[in-house]
Design an enzyme around this catalytic site. Sequence first.
Site: not given
Ligand code: SAM
Length: 304
Positions: A51, A160
Site C-alpha cells: 500500500r 471523516d
Molecule cells: C470503509 S469506509 C466506511 C464508509 C461508510 N461508513 C460505510 O460503511 O460505507 C471507512 C472510512 O473510515 C475513515 N476512517 C478511518 N480511520 C478513521 C479515524 N481514525 N477517524 C475518522 N474516520 C476514519 C476512512 O477515512 C474511511 O472513509
Amino acid sequence: MTQTARVEGRAPPAIAAYAFSDADFQVIARRAQADFGLHLTAAKKDLVYSRLTKRLRQLGLADFTSYCRLIETPDGEDERMQMLSALTTNVTHFFREEHHFRILREQVLPPLIAAARNGGRVRLWSAGCSAGQEPYSLAFTVLLMCPEAARFDIRILATDVDPVIIGRAKAGVYDDEELKSLPDGVRSQHVVRTGDGKFSIGEKARALVSFAELNLMQDWPIKGPFDVIFCRNVAIYFDKETQARLWGRFADLLPVGGYLCIGHSERVAGPASARLENTGVTTYRKSAASNADRTSRPEKGISR
Ligand SMILES: C[S@@+](CC[C@H](N)C(=O)[O-])C[C@H]1O[C@@H](n2cnc3c(N)ncnc32)[C@H](O)[C@@H]1O
C-alpha cells in the site's frame, strides 16, 4: 550472452523494490496506532509494503527508513494523512447495509420526526462517512418520511478523518456507476445531471447534511446528543481496546433510547455493552438502565 547482459536486457520491474525492515514496519505500525487507532499486526507487513510503495515512489524516497523519518517529523503531518488513506479503504455505497435504513424507516424515524414536527431537535451522525454516500442516504431516508424536513430542526452531521474524502463528500458529485444502488425514485427526486456526465446530489438532501473533518481518535468538538449514530466499517481498523473506548464515547453522546449502527463485521464489546443493548443486526440502543447518560446539553462545535 553474459548473465549481466541478459539481466540488463529485461524490462525494468514495474514496481521498484524498497528496503523494508521489521524496524521500519514497527515505526509505521506505532504511528498508525497512535494517530489513527489502526491495528497493524506483523502479519500485515506485506500489505503495508504494497500500500505504501506508491507513496515512496511519488515522494522520490529510496527506502522505508527515509519514509519513517518523514512521518516522524512535525512536517510529516500531511504524509501521515496520506499514509492513513493508503492503509484504509474508502469503499462505500448508497444504502449500504440496507437493514439499517429499514430500521430507520420502520422504528427510529417515525417518533423522531413526530417530535421534530412539534418543535423538537433531531440529530444524526455519520462518523467515518467516506465520500458521502452514507449521510446522503440518511438524508434521503429522512426526506422520504418528511419531505418538508428543512422546515424543522433536523440535521445530519457527517465526519471523516480524511480531508480529501470529505472534499468529495461535500461536492456530492458521483458517476453513474456509483448511483447504481440508489432506488429509482430517490434518483429521480434527489439527483441532478451536471452536464459533464456526472450527477449531483440535489439541494433538499444537501441542506440537511453538514460535513467536517474529524479524527475519531482525537477530541471531538461535539457535545451531542445524537439520536442516531452510524459508525459503520470504520472500527474494523482499530484494536479491541480502541474499539471499546469508541463505543463508550458514542454511548456518552446518545440519549437513552438513541441508536448506534455499526458495520457488518463489527460488534460492541467491553464496558459500553452494559449501556448499549443489541436490538437488531449490528444495531444497538442506549438502555434506560444506563447510569452514565451525560447527554442532556445542546450540541456545540462542528455540529449544527
Ligand atoms: C470503509 S469506509 C466506511 C464508509 C461508510 N461508513 C460505510 O460503511 O460505507 C471507512 C472510512 O473510515 C475513515 N476512517 C478511518 N480511520 C478513521 C479515524 N481514525 N477517524 C475518522 N474516520 C476514519 C476512512 O477515512 C474511511 O472513509
